[in-house]
Every structure is written in structure tokens, then in C-alpha cells.
Design an enzyme around this catalytic site. Structure first.
Site, PDB file in Angstrom:
ATOM      1  N   LYS A 187       0.863  -1.176   0.000  1.00 39.84           N
ATOM      2  CA  LYS A 187       0.000   0.000   0.000  1.00 39.84           C
ATOM      3  C   LYS A 187       0.902   1.230   0.000  1.00 39.84           C
ATOM      4  O   LYS A 187       1.442   1.629   1.030  1.00 39.84           O
ATOM      5  CB  LYS A 187      -0.856  -0.017   1.269  1.00 39.84           C
ATOM      6  CG  LYS A 187      -2.200   0.642   1.163  1.00 39.84           C
ATOM      7  CD  LYS A 187      -2.185   2.108   0.810  1.00 39.84           C
ATOM      8  CE  LYS A 187      -1.840   3.017   1.956  1.00 39.84           C
ATOM      9  NZ  LYS A 187      -1.733   4.426   1.552  1.00 39.84           N
ATOM     10  N   GLU A 243       9.661  16.569  14.273  1.00 42.57           N
ATOM     11  CA  GLU A 243      10.344  16.445  12.989  1.00 42.57           C
ATOM     12  C   GLU A 243      10.006  17.649  12.119  1.00 42.57           C
ATOM     13  O   GLU A 243       8.824  17.934  11.913  1.00 42.57           O
ATOM     14  CB  GLU A 243       9.781  15.203  12.289  1.00 42.57           C
ATOM     15  CG  GLU A 243      10.748  14.095  12.119  1.00 42.57           C
ATOM     16  CD  GLU A 243      10.122  12.925  11.353  1.00 42.57           C
ATOM     17  OE1 GLU A 243       8.910  12.678  11.439  1.00 42.57           O
ATOM     18  OE2 GLU A 243      10.894  12.247  10.678  1.00 42.57           O
TER      19      GLU A 243
HETATM   20  P1  NAP Z   1       2.209   8.539   7.518  1.00 38.41           P
HETATM   21  O1  NAP Z   1       1.186   9.590   7.497  1.00 38.41           O
HETATM   22  O2  NAP Z   1       2.390   7.750   8.751  1.00 38.41           O
HETATM   23  O3  NAP Z   1       1.860   7.594   6.284  1.00 38.41           O
HETATM   24  C1  NAP Z   1       2.672   6.495   5.937  1.00 38.41           C
HETATM   25  C2  NAP Z   1       1.813   5.438   5.278  1.00 38.41           C
HETATM   26  O4  NAP Z   1       0.857   4.974   6.218  1.00 38.41           O
HETATM   27  C3  NAP Z   1       1.026   5.941   4.069  1.00 38.41           C
HETATM   28  O5  NAP Z   1       0.959   4.921   3.099  1.00 38.41           O
HETATM   29  C4  NAP Z   1      -0.337   6.203   4.672  1.00 38.41           C
HETATM   30  O6  NAP Z   1      -1.390   6.119   3.745  1.00 38.41           O
HETATM   31  C5  NAP Z   1      -0.441   5.054   5.661  1.00 38.41           C
HETATM   32  N1  NAP Z   1      -1.425   5.262   6.700  1.00 38.41           N
HETATM   33  C6  NAP Z   1      -1.866   6.425   7.227  1.00 38.41           C
HETATM   34  N2  NAP Z   1      -2.832   6.182   8.149  1.00 38.41           N
HETATM   35  C7  NAP Z   1      -3.001   4.842   8.189  1.00 38.41           C
HETATM   36  C8  NAP Z   1      -3.847   3.974   8.928  1.00 38.41           C
HETATM   37  N3  NAP Z   1      -4.722   4.431   9.819  1.00 38.41           N
HETATM   38  N4  NAP Z   1      -3.780   2.648   8.709  1.00 38.41           N
HETATM   39  C9  NAP Z   1      -2.909   2.151   7.812  1.00 38.41           C
HETATM   40  N5  NAP Z   1      -2.075   2.920   7.073  1.00 38.41           N
HETATM   41  C10 NAP Z   1      -2.111   4.257   7.275  1.00 38.41           C
HETATM   42  O7  NAP Z   1       3.648   9.099   7.169  1.00 38.41           O
HETATM   43  P2  NAP Z   1       4.090  10.000   5.945  1.00 38.41           P
HETATM   44  O8  NAP Z   1       3.662  11.380   6.221  1.00 38.41           O
HETATM   45  O9  NAP Z   1       3.673   9.378   4.657  1.00 38.41           O
HETATM   46  O10 NAP Z   1       5.663   9.859   5.989  1.00 38.41           O
HETATM   47  C11 NAP Z   1       6.465  10.668   6.767  1.00 38.41           C
HETATM   48  C12 NAP Z   1       6.883   9.947   8.027  1.00 38.41           C
HETATM   49  O11 NAP Z   1       7.555   8.747   7.679  1.00 38.41           O
HETATM   50  C13 NAP Z   1       7.881  10.752   8.830  1.00 38.41           C
HETATM   51  O12 NAP Z   1       7.578  10.668  10.189  1.00 38.41           O
HETATM   52  C14 NAP Z   1       9.201  10.042   8.542  1.00 38.41           C
HETATM   53  O13 NAP Z   1      10.178  10.204   9.526  1.00 38.41           O
HETATM   54  C15 NAP Z   1       8.754   8.636   8.414  1.00 38.41           C
HETATM   55  N6  NAP Z   1       9.752   7.860   7.666  1.00 38.41           N
HETATM   56  C16 NAP Z   1      10.504   6.950   8.352  1.00 38.41           C
HETATM   57  C17 NAP Z   1      11.487   6.229   7.689  1.00 38.41           C
HETATM   58  C18 NAP Z   1      12.332   5.237   8.419  1.00 38.41           C
HETATM   59  O14 NAP Z   1      12.951   4.409   7.751  1.00 38.41           O
HETATM   60  N7  NAP Z   1      12.417   5.254   9.735  1.00 38.41           N
HETATM   61  C19 NAP Z   1      11.682   6.423   6.323  1.00 38.41           C
HETATM   62  C20 NAP Z   1      10.882   7.348   5.660  1.00 38.41           C
HETATM   63  C21 NAP Z   1       9.912   8.056   6.356  1.00 38.41           C
HETATM   64  P3  NAP Z   1      -2.039   7.452   3.119  1.00 38.41           P
HETATM   65  O15 NAP Z   1      -0.969   8.061   2.304  1.00 38.41           O
HETATM   66  O16 NAP Z   1      -3.159   6.910   2.303  1.00 38.41           O
HETATM   67  O17 NAP Z   1      -2.463   8.309   4.264  1.00 38.41           O
END
Ligand code: NAP
Length: 487
Positions: free
Chosen positions: A184, A391
């Protein structure tokens, strides 16, 4: 302008769901728009998957699991190797696509493609090195055999900031280990993953091994898959907040879980650092991916004797960056991914300034279309500013000062996160004390980047658990079985 045509890049994608080897519309035919963050205009409409589509995707992954696990490791590796080659050949096409949907400049997209595709080459090589152990029990009465088997069907949820690499570092080891999967991608950037799905099929991946579901009803579609007793593992990269709720959902089924979550990386510069290296490292650690990286330096913690010089040099470098639409080859800094992200960055800077920080450069969003924020350097940042805890995820470098090593380590570790830290020093003994004392899963010592497919990427504390890449990466997709053998 880049050599690759924008329209052609978009047309190369199936904007549909990939289930059991078939590209299909969502049930009911609903779609959602994918936007270009540099203009705010719609690029294409993509299938908006439903709960029934999610069920079909996990059904397909479950149906393909047995045969896929029995496929010879060499064959699994060859598919990954072929996909690596196809991605590399088509770098220009994919770079344009990624830049259009995510906003990062073409050179950043190409860097991600080089990094992200490398997970396929690395795990192609690992697929034939899955091994077990044979030993004699201490009392000599039995023999102990351990073997590795694929975990089974996996759900992979990925973020928008590295639309290729955050997928390949999960898909690569899963294919190598013999697991099937439902992927996804983030709603903001689904096109790269759809492109990759077609490339993997072309490389020979059997139907049903990789299924892709795009949706705007994310929680509603994901939860039944997570609670499906046939699912064996959940791997998530994204925010700590969403990660926490997914762990709760997965607890009922006692799923194996890997979590790559948020960061708040400290970047330490000691008085004895090579300042040229430190400034180069700072630019990389801060500005890679426009600051939209979990590994981005969030707090520059600099010894008071070199802080002014470091700040001046960093400011000069930030002022030299070109800001604009990423499709132009000369651009260094593209727009942030969406208005919400740009507004959050602006809020964090305004909060720091209100509390006493000084703006050395930037500090605002330029007028006009697109979600841009100017490269920014802040000094005199008070410790109660929100960006010490949150962040930033944007091109903003806040500088703090310290007096001694103990102070620096205390400040660096004063966060709930523990993904990565950077340290610049030329003193060997200090370097050891510092990397041993940092509460993070990774440390960049005299370098501003740690991401490497041959190394275990991952965090501690609220940055999650599990490792991606390196020899450890494939273990996440393998179970250990022990057989006691009577004589
Ligand atoms: P996010 O809002 O948590 O979304 C990540 C993924 O989760 C997306 O595919 C999102 O889908 C999905 N998602 C959201 N709500 C969900 C739910 N209730 N149930 C299941 N899936 C759900 O994060 P983001 O804004 O895309 O990414 C930024 C974050 O990722 C930052 O905090 C960053 O630090 C972190 N990150 C961490 C790493 C690592 O390796 N540690 C690497 C890259 C990024 P939708 O897009 O459809 O909402």
C-alpha cells in the site's frame, strides 16, 4: 528541461490496482487524483481501492504463497536482478515520474533510483545465501537442525518521501525470502509503486506474489487485512503516530511487525571537527530530499567555539541553492509535498522565531504556486522551541550550541526518537565515546549520510524496531524452525 517527456512518464503507469497479476479498476470504479506539488494540478486519477479490493489483494497473496515459497532461490534472485537492470535502464523515465508526483528535483529522484534499485541487486545476492545450522546437542543424545523458511504473506505500508526506496527495501528481501505481499503506497505518491509493479511483472515475478492497492480509505481498507489471520507480517514505514496504532491493530493476531518510524536526528560538530567536512555533511544531512527524510538532521548541536563560523558557512551554502520546479535539471530544492507540509514547516519556524531564534537566511515561503519553503538557517534557537521535539521535514537548519562533550550527548539524546545521529570530530577516542553514547540505531561519523543497502537501517526508541538492508534485512522475512533429531 529534462530529456524525458512529462506526459510520456505519466502514460507509462497503469493507474489501477494490481491484484493476482491483473490490473483492475477499484470496485465501483472510484478514483482519486494525484497532484503535482509544484503546480497543485492533477497529474492523473488512480484507482481508489475499497475493503473488497483489499480482501481480493490478500486472497491473491495467500493463494500465491505456497508455490512462491517453493520457487528455487536462484530463480527468485534472478527476478530481482532483472528488475534491478530494468529500473537502471529506465532511470530517466522513472525519475521524471517521481519528480512529478513528489516534487523532489530530478537529480534527487535519480539518486533515489540508484539507492532504491540497489536493494534489488543486494537481495538478489542474498536470496541464495539463506542457510541453517546443524549441531550435536550438548548431551550427545540428539541432533539439532535449524532451517529458515519464509514468514508468509506480508502487508507493506510505505510513505511518500522516498516512493521507490521505501518499497524496494521491503519488497527486495520479501522476494528473496519467498514471501508474497500486498503493498500500500502513500496516497500522495502511488505512481512510482505502480510503475515498479509493472517492471517486476516484466522481470518475471509470478502473478499474485506482489499485489498493489491504492486507496483514500486507508485505515478502513488496511485494518481488515491486518486482522486477517492469514497475514503473517506487517512492515510499516511512516510516522510514529500511525505506527503506534498499527501495532495495536496487529497485537490481536500476534503479527510479526517491523516499524521504521520518525526521527529527530542530532548533528554534532565538535571543536576539533574538520569544518569543511562538517559543512558538506550538514548540507547532505539536511538538504537531501529537501529535508523530507526521516534521517534529516533536525538539530545542529555545535561547539560554541566554532558555532559562528559553522553558521556563516552553512548560510552561504544554503543561499547558493536554486529553488524551483524539480523537472528542471539545475534545480536543487523543489516544493514540499503538499500545502499541509509547507504550513507545518512555516509554523515550526515561526514558533522558534517568536521564542527568540534569529533567522540567518530564509524563514518564509515564497509567493506563487507550489508548496515551496526557502532554505533556512536559524541560530540562538531556544530549547523550548517546538522543532527541538518535532520532525521539521523541510529545508530548515536550527543551530544550538554546547560547551562540553557531556552536554552535547545529553542534548542529542534528549528526544523520544532514536533513528540516526551524525557526529563530526577528528579525535578518535572522542568519536568512540560519542557513537557508543548516542541512543540511536545508526550513526554517521564524519559523514552526512548513512543510507546504504548493504547496512542495517533502523531505529530505537520511538523510531521503531526491525532493520532493513544488510545481512539483517532478509531475516525480517524468515522464520527459524528447529528440528530435534533422535539418533
Ligand atoms: P504517515 O502519514 O504515517 O503515512 C505512511 C503510510 O501509512 C502511508 O501509506 C499512509 O497512507 C499510511 N497510513 C496512514 N494512516 C493509516 C492507517 N490508519 N492505517 C494504515 N495505514 C495508514 O507518514 P508519511 O507522512 O507518509 O511519511 C512521513 C513519516 O515517515 C515521517 O515521520 C518520517 O520520519 C517517516 N519515515 C521513516 C522512515 C524510516 O525508515 N524510519 C523512512 C521514511 C519516512 P495514506 O498516504 O493513504 O495516508
Amino acid at each position: 528541461m529534462s530529456a524525458f517527456d512529462e506526459k510520456q512518464a505519466i502514460e507509462a503507469v497503469h493507474p489501477q490496482l494490481l491484484i493476482g497479476g491483473q490490473w483492475r479498476d477499484a470496485e465501483g470504479g472510484k478514483t482519486f487524483p494525484v497532484e503535482d506539488p509544484s503546480t497543485g494540478k492533477t497529474l492523473v486519477e488512480v484507482a481508489d481501492g475499497t475493503v473488497a479490493d483489499g480482501k481480493a489483494a490478500i486472497d491473491a497473496a495467500v493463494a500465491a504463497q505456497k508455490d512462491w515459497a517453493a520457487t528455487p532461490p536462484r530463480d527468485r534472485g534472478e527476478i530481482l536482478r532483472k528488475a534491478f537492470e530494468l529500473i537502471t535502464e529506465r532511470t530517466d523515465e522513472l525519475a521524471m515520474l517521481m519528480t512529478l508526483e513528489m516534487g523532489k528535483p530530478l537529480k534527487e529522484s535519480k539518486a533515489e533510483i540508484a539507492y532504491g534499485s540497489e536493494f534489488f541487486r543486494w537481495f538478489a545476492e542474498e536470496s541464495v545465501r539463506i542457510s541453517g545450522r546443524y549441531s550435536v546437542a550438548p548431551n550427545g543424545a540428539t541432533r539439532l537442525l535449524t532451517l529458515k523458511q519464509p514468514v508468509g504473506p506480508v502487508l507493506m505500508i510505505t510513505p511518500w518521501n522516498f516512493p521507490l526506496a521505501m518499497g524496494t527495501r521491503k519488497i527486495g528481501p520479501a522476494i528473496a525470502a519467498g514471501c508474497t505481499m500486498v503493498v500500500k503506497p502513500a496516497g500522495l505518491t502511488p505512481l512510482t509503486m505502480l510503475w515498479l509493479g509493472a517492471v517486476l511483472a516484466e522481470a518475471g515475478l509470478p502473478d499474485g506474489v506482489l499485489n498493489i492497492i491504492t486507496t483514500t480509505s486507508t485505515g478502513e481498507v488496511m485494518e481488515p487485512i491486518i486482522r486477517d489471520p492469514r497475514l503473517r507480517k506487517l512492515t510499516f514505514t511512516g510516522s510514529t503516530e500511525v505506527g503506534r496504532s498499527l501495532i495495536e491493530q496487529s497485537a490481536q493476531g500476534l503479527l510479526r511487525v517491523s516499524m521504521e518510524l520518525g526521527g529527530n536526528a542530532p548533528f554534532l560538530v565538535f571543536a576539533d571537527a574538520d569544518l569543511d567536512k562538517a559543512v558538506d555533511g550538514a548540507m547532505l544531512a539536511k538538504m537531501r530530499n529537501i529535508g523530507e527524510a526521516c534521517t534529516a538532521a533536525n538539530r545542529f548541536i555545535v561547539h560554541e567555539s566554532v558555532a559562528e563560523e559553522f553558521a556563516t558557512r552553512l548560510t552561504e551554502r544554503m543561499q547558493g541553492l536554486s529553488v524551483g520546479r524539480g523537472t528542471d535539471d539545475d534545480i536543487d530544492v523543489g516544493p514540499l509535498v503538499e500545502a499541509k507540509q509547507r504550513d507545518k514547516v512555516a509554523e515550526l519556524v515561526d514558533d522558534a522565531v517568536q521564542k527568540g531564534a534569529t533567522v540567518l537566511t530564509g524563514g518564509s515561503a515564497p509567493e506563487g504556486a507550489g508548496y515551496y519553503y526557502s532554505p533556512t538557517v536559524l541560530t540562538d534557537v531556544p530549547l523550548d522551541a517546538r522543532l527541538t521535539k518535532e520532525e521539521i521535514f523541510g529545508p530548515v537548519a536550527p543551530i544550538f550550541t554546547f560547551a562540553d562533550e557531556e552536554d552535547a550527548l545529553r542534548m542529542a539524546n534528549d528526544t523520544e526518537f532514536g533513528l540516526v545521529a551524525y557526529a563530526f570530530t577528528q579525535d578518535h577516542a572522542r568519536a568512540i565515546r560519542v557513537y557508543e553514547g548516542l541512543e540511536t540505531g545508526m550513526v554517521g561519523l564524519n559523514q552526512g549520510i548513512v543510507s546504504n543497502p548493504a547496512a542495517p537501517f533502523g531505529g530505537v526508541k520511538a523510531s521503531g524496531f526491525g532493520r532493513e538492508g544488510g545481512a539483517e534485512g532478509i531475516e525480517e522475512y524468515l522464520e527459524t524452525k528447529y528440528v530435534g533429531i533422535a539418533l
